[in-house]
Design a protein around this motif. Structure first.
Motif, PDB file in Angstrom:
ATOM      1  N   LYS B   9       0.830  -1.222   0.000  1.00 13.41           N
ATOM      2  CA  LYS B   9       0.000   0.000   0.000  1.00 13.41           C
ATOM      3  C   LYS B   9       0.857   1.262   0.000  1.00 13.41           C
ATOM      4  O   LYS B   9       0.381   2.337  -0.355  1.00 13.41           O
ATOM      5  CB  LYS B   9      -0.928   0.004   1.229  1.00 13.41           C
ATOM      6  CG  LYS B   9      -2.161  -0.864   1.065  1.00 13.41           C
ATOM      7  CD  LYS B   9      -3.236  -0.204   0.200  1.00 13.41           C
ATOM      8  CE  LYS B   9      -4.411  -1.143  -0.040  1.00 13.41           C
ATOM      9  NZ  LYS B   9      -5.084  -0.866  -1.319  1.00 13.41           N
ATOM     10  N   ASN B  10       2.117   1.108   0.415  1.00 16.19           N
ATOM     11  CA  ASN B  10       3.038   2.238   0.425  1.00 16.19           C
ATOM     12  C   ASN B  10       3.393   2.589  -1.020  1.00 16.19           C
ATOM     13  O   ASN B  10       3.725   1.702  -1.805  1.00 16.19           O
ATOM     14  CB  ASN B  10       4.296   1.836   1.210  1.00 16.19           C
ATOM     15  CG  ASN B  10       5.240   2.991   1.430  1.00 16.19           C
ATOM     16  OD1 ASN B  10       5.434   3.835   0.560  1.00 16.19           O
ATOM     17  ND2 ASN B  10       5.820   3.034   2.605  1.00 16.19           N
ATOM     18  N   ILE B  11       3.343   3.877  -1.357  1.00 16.54           N
ATOM     19  CA  ILE B  11       3.607   4.314  -2.741  1.00 16.54           C
ATOM     20  C   ILE B  11       5.003   3.896  -3.217  1.00 16.54           C
ATOM     21  O   ILE B  11       5.226   3.631  -4.402  1.00 16.54           O
ATOM     22  CB  ILE B  11       3.390   5.851  -2.885  1.00 16.54           C
ATOM     23  CG1 ILE B  11       3.420   6.254  -4.368  1.00 16.54           C
ATOM     24  CG2 ILE B  11       4.406   6.635  -2.080  1.00 16.54           C
ATOM     25  CD1 ILE B  11       2.939   7.660  -4.642  1.00 16.54           C
ATOM     26  N   TYR B  12       5.954   3.769  -2.293  1.00 17.45           N
ATOM     27  CA  TYR B  12       7.335   3.419  -2.670  1.00 17.45           C
ATOM     28  C   TYR B  12       7.559   1.917  -2.787  1.00 17.45           C
ATOM     29  O   TYR B  12       8.636   1.491  -3.166  1.00 17.45           O
ATOM     30  CB  TYR B  12       8.322   4.006  -1.645  1.00 17.45           C
ATOM     31  CG  TYR B  12       8.242   5.506  -1.551  1.00 17.45           C
ATOM     32  CD1 TYR B  12       8.654   6.293  -2.621  1.00 17.45           C
ATOM     33  CD2 TYR B  12       7.741   6.134  -0.417  1.00 17.45           C
ATOM     34  CE1 TYR B  12       8.561   7.678  -2.562  1.00 17.45           C
ATOM     35  CE2 TYR B  12       7.650   7.513  -0.343  1.00 17.45           C
ATOM     36  CZ  TYR B  12       8.054   8.281  -1.415  1.00 17.45           C
ATOM     37  OH  TYR B  12       7.962   9.638  -1.365  1.00 17.45           O
ATOM     38  N   TYR B  13       6.555   1.113  -2.437  1.00 16.73           N
ATOM     39  CA  TYR B  13       6.729  -0.351  -2.485  1.00 16.73           C
ATOM     40  C   TYR B  13       5.620  -1.052  -3.268  1.00 16.73           C
ATOM     41  O   TYR B  13       4.873  -1.861  -2.704  1.00 16.73           O
ATOM     42  CB  TYR B  13       6.809  -0.929  -1.064  1.00 16.73           C
ATOM     43  CG  TYR B  13       7.983  -0.418  -0.275  1.00 16.73           C
ATOM     44  CD1 TYR B  13       9.251  -0.957  -0.491  1.00 16.73           C
ATOM     45  CD2 TYR B  13       7.830   0.613   0.644  1.00 16.73           C
ATOM     46  CE1 TYR B  13      10.344  -0.463   0.209  1.00 16.73           C
ATOM     47  CE2 TYR B  13       8.917   1.109   1.348  1.00 16.73           C
ATOM     48  CZ  TYR B  13      10.165   0.564   1.132  1.00 16.73           C
ATOM     49  OH  TYR B  13      11.247   1.046   1.815  1.00 16.73           O
ATOM     50  N   PRO B  14       5.486  -0.738  -4.573  1.00 15.45           N
ATOM     51  CA  PRO B  14       4.487  -1.502  -5.349  1.00 15.45           C
ATOM     52  C   PRO B  14       4.942  -2.965  -5.449  1.00 15.45           C
ATOM     53  O   PRO B  14       6.147  -3.230  -5.307  1.00 15.45           O
ATOM     54  CB  PRO B  14       4.525  -0.825  -6.729  1.00 15.45           C
ATOM     55  CG  PRO B  14       5.860  -0.196  -6.819  1.00 15.45           C
ATOM     56  CD  PRO B  14       6.267   0.170  -5.420  1.00 15.45           C
ATOM     57  N   PRO B  15       4.021  -3.917  -5.675  1.00 16.50           N
ATOM     58  CA  PRO B  15       4.438  -5.326  -5.734  1.00 16.50           C
ATOM     59  C   PRO B  15       5.504  -5.534  -6.822  1.00 16.50           C
ATOM     60  O   PRO B  15       5.260  -5.245  -7.982  1.00 16.50           O
ATOM     61  CB  PRO B  15       3.146  -6.069  -6.096  1.00 16.50           C
ATOM     62  CG  PRO B  15       2.050  -5.144  -5.740  1.00 16.50           C
ATOM     63  CD  PRO B  15       2.570  -3.759  -5.890  1.00 16.50           C
ATOM     64  N   GLY B  16       6.670  -6.000  -6.414  1.00 17.20           N
ATOM     65  CA  GLY B  16       7.772  -6.191  -7.361  1.00 17.20           C
ATOM     66  C   GLY B  16       8.856  -5.143  -7.204  1.00 17.20           C
ATOM     67  O   GLY B  16       9.958  -5.309  -7.704  1.00 17.20           O
ATOM     68  N   GLY B  17       8.521  -4.034  -6.533  1.00 16.68           N
ATOM     69  CA  GLY B  17       9.516  -2.982  -6.292  1.00 16.68           C
ATOM     70  C   GLY B  17       9.368  -1.796  -7.229  1.00 16.68           C
ATOM     71  O   GLY B  17       8.989  -1.952  -8.387  1.00 16.68           O
ATOM     72  N   ILE B  18       9.697  -0.627  -6.717  1.00 17.82           N
ATOM     73  CA  ILE B  18       9.495   0.623  -7.478  1.00 17.82           C
ATOM     74  C   ILE B  18      10.381   0.673  -8.729  1.00 17.82           C
ATOM     75  O   ILE B  18       9.946   1.146  -9.791  1.00 17.82           O
ATOM     76  CB  ILE B  18       9.709   1.862  -6.564  1.00 17.82           C
ATOM     77  CG1 ILE B  18       9.228   3.128  -7.280  1.00 17.82           C
ATOM     78  CG2 ILE B  18      11.155   1.996  -6.106  1.00 17.82           C
ATOM     79  CD1 ILE B  18       9.058   4.325  -6.380  1.00 17.82           C
ATOM     80  N   LEU B  19      11.596   0.163  -8.639  1.00 21.69           N
ATOM     81  CA  LEU B  19      12.514   0.207  -9.776  1.00 21.69           C
ATOM     82  C   LEU B  19      11.951  -0.580 -10.961  1.00 21.69           C
ATOM     83  O   LEU B  19      11.993  -0.122 -12.103  1.00 21.69           O
ATOM     84  CB  LEU B  19      13.885  -0.351  -9.362  1.00 21.69           C
ATOM     85  CG  LEU B  19      15.004  -0.133 -10.383  1.00 21.69           C
ATOM     86  CD1 LEU B  19      15.287   1.345 -10.557  1.00 21.69           C
ATOM     87  CD2 LEU B  19      16.265  -0.854  -9.936  1.00 21.69           C
ATOM     88  N   LEU B  20      11.394  -1.733 -10.651  1.00 24.97           N
ATOM     89  CA  LEU B  20      10.835  -2.566 -11.711  1.00 24.97           C
ATOM     90  C   LEU B  20       9.613  -1.911 -12.343  1.00 24.97           C
ATOM     91  O   LEU B  20       9.403  -2.006 -13.554  1.00 24.97           O
ATOM     92  CB  LEU B  20      10.494  -3.958 -11.175  1.00 24.97           C
ATOM     93  CG  LEU B  20      10.536  -5.037 -12.246  1.00 24.97           C
ATOM     94  CD1 LEU B  20      11.916  -5.122 -12.880  1.00 24.97           C
ATOM     95  CD2 LEU B  20      10.171  -6.376 -11.691  1.00 24.97           C
ATOM     96  N   TRP B  21       8.836  -1.202 -11.520  1.00 25.14           N
ATOM     97  CA  TRP B  21       7.652  -0.537 -12.075  1.00 25.14           C
ATOM     98  C   TRP B  21       8.036   0.650 -12.951  1.00 25.14           C
ATOM     99  O   TRP B  21       7.353   0.954 -13.929  1.00 25.14           O
ATOM    100  CB  TRP B  21       6.669  -0.137 -10.969  1.00 25.14           C
ATOM    101  CG  TRP B  21       5.773  -1.303 -10.668  1.00 25.14           C
ATOM    102  CD1 TRP B  21       5.948  -2.241  -9.701  1.00 25.14           C
ATOM    103  CD2 TRP B  21       4.602  -1.710 -11.414  1.00 25.14           C
ATOM    104  NE1 TRP B  21       4.965  -3.203  -9.780  1.00 25.14           N
ATOM    105  CE2 TRP B  21       4.129  -2.898 -10.809  1.00 25.14           C
ATOM    106  CE3 TRP B  21       3.924  -1.193 -12.502  1.00 25.14           C
ATOM    107  CZ2 TRP B  21       2.997  -3.575 -11.281  1.00 25.14           C
ATOM    108  CZ3 TRP B  21       2.802  -1.860 -12.974  1.00 25.14           C
ATOM    109  CH2 TRP B  21       2.350  -3.033 -12.365  1.00 25.14           C
ATOM    110  N   VAL B  22       9.150   1.296 -12.612  1.00 28.71           N
ATOM    111  CA  VAL B  22       9.660   2.373 -13.481  1.00 28.71           C
ATOM    112  C   VAL B  22      10.050   1.755 -14.832  1.00 28.71           C
ATOM    113  O   VAL B  22       9.708   2.275 -15.901  1.00 28.71           O
ATOM    114  CB  VAL B  22      10.858   3.102 -12.818  1.00 28.71           C
ATOM    115  CG1 VAL B  22      11.524   4.055 -13.795  1.00 28.71           C
ATOM    116  CG2 VAL B  22      10.396   3.859 -11.570  1.00 28.71           C
TER     117      VAL B  22
END
Lengths: 81, 193
Positions: B9-22
């Motif tokens: 739920k934290n904006i910095y921790y999407p499932p899989g990690g923020i770097l991967l979502w970028v």
């Protein structure tokens, strides 16, 4: 641990995929067929993102970003065709 | 009940990690813009695009979609089992995930072989230039995904389990990215023109 959620999502995605292949065979014109295919594409894309990738549990920012992308992409393609 | 939890739920921790979502968004924009360019080019040569699309085997495209979606399903189940500390099941689902990826590559190879055999190579016309560039770029993603999943699989089967949940989720997210890219490509290349 039994959870039929993923299986239901998979079946829905497969049905949508088969439907999109059948739409091409219908004689309804390019624009209408494209609109239906893109609508089915959006559902599949969001199904994979929200359930398989568990985006459903993510912050609203990520959910909105994916929805905006898919809407923007489909609209641009539909207008461009 | 899940034994391991992450703070998605934290904006910095999407499932899989923020770097991967970028990376996911960069990839989606890259493929998206290429497909928009394809649509723009199709305006100049609508007949060529239509006739070229008819030369593609829709059944192959459909079967490949089924392989990747089923593979994505097993990947999701594998993550679920991993979170429940069931390494055996997680490992089994991971094998099935990779099997889906191998079937995809096998069918894609047959499709490529057929195209090359009749001279429909990258320089045949504009449609096939896009077809080859986009699908080959996607195939590279699938191969990279399989290498990542193989590495996770071997780590998972070591006696002392050494895979962190974050790494497992990141690998799964990358694999699902291959699904997402294919879902973008399939309707435009195989169905619409």
């Amino acid at each position: 641990m039994k959870n039929p959620k993923y299986f239901k999502v998979l079946v829905s995605l497969l049905i949508l995929t088969i439907l999109s292949a059948f739409v091409v065979r219908l004689n309804i014109g390019l624009k209408a067929a494209s609109a239906i295919i893109l609508a089915l594409f959006m559902l599949k894309f969001l199904g994979v993102a929200f359930y398989f990738m568990e985006l459903k549990k993510a912050h609203v920012f990520w959910k909105s970003a994916v929805i905006i992308f898919v809407l923007l992409f489909s609209t641009i393609i539909l207008v461009g065709l | 009940m899940d034994l391991v939890k992450t703070d998605s739920k934290n904006i910095y921790y999407p499932p899989g990690g923020i770097l991967l979502w970028v990376i996911i968004f960069l990839e989606l924009f890259t493929f998206g813009m290429a497909l928009v360019a394809m649509v723009i080019y199709s305006k100049d040569e609508p007949k060529i695009f239509h006739n070229s699309r008819l030369l593609l085997n829709t059944t192959f495209g459909l079967a490949n979609t089924v392989f990747l979606l089923t593979s994505g399903f097993f990947m999701a189940k594998s993550v679920q089992s991993f979170k429940a500390n069931n390494s055996k099941k997680s490992s089994l689902y991971l094998k099935l995930t990779m099997l889906g990826g191998f079937f995809f590559l096998l069918l894609k190879s047959i499709e490529y072989y057929e195209k090359i055999a009749v001279g429909l190579s990258i320089g045949y016309n504009t449609f096939f230039t896009f077809y080859w560039m986009l699908t080959l770029f996607h195939v590279i993603h699938v191969i990279v995904g399989l290498v990542i999943l193989s590495s996770v699989y071997f780590s998972l089967n070591k006696k002392n389990k050494s895979v962190a949940l974050e790494d497992f989720e990141a690998s799964a997210t990358f694999w699902h990215l291959c699904d997402l890219i294919w879902l973008l490509l399939f309707p435009l290349i195989y169905l619409i023109f």
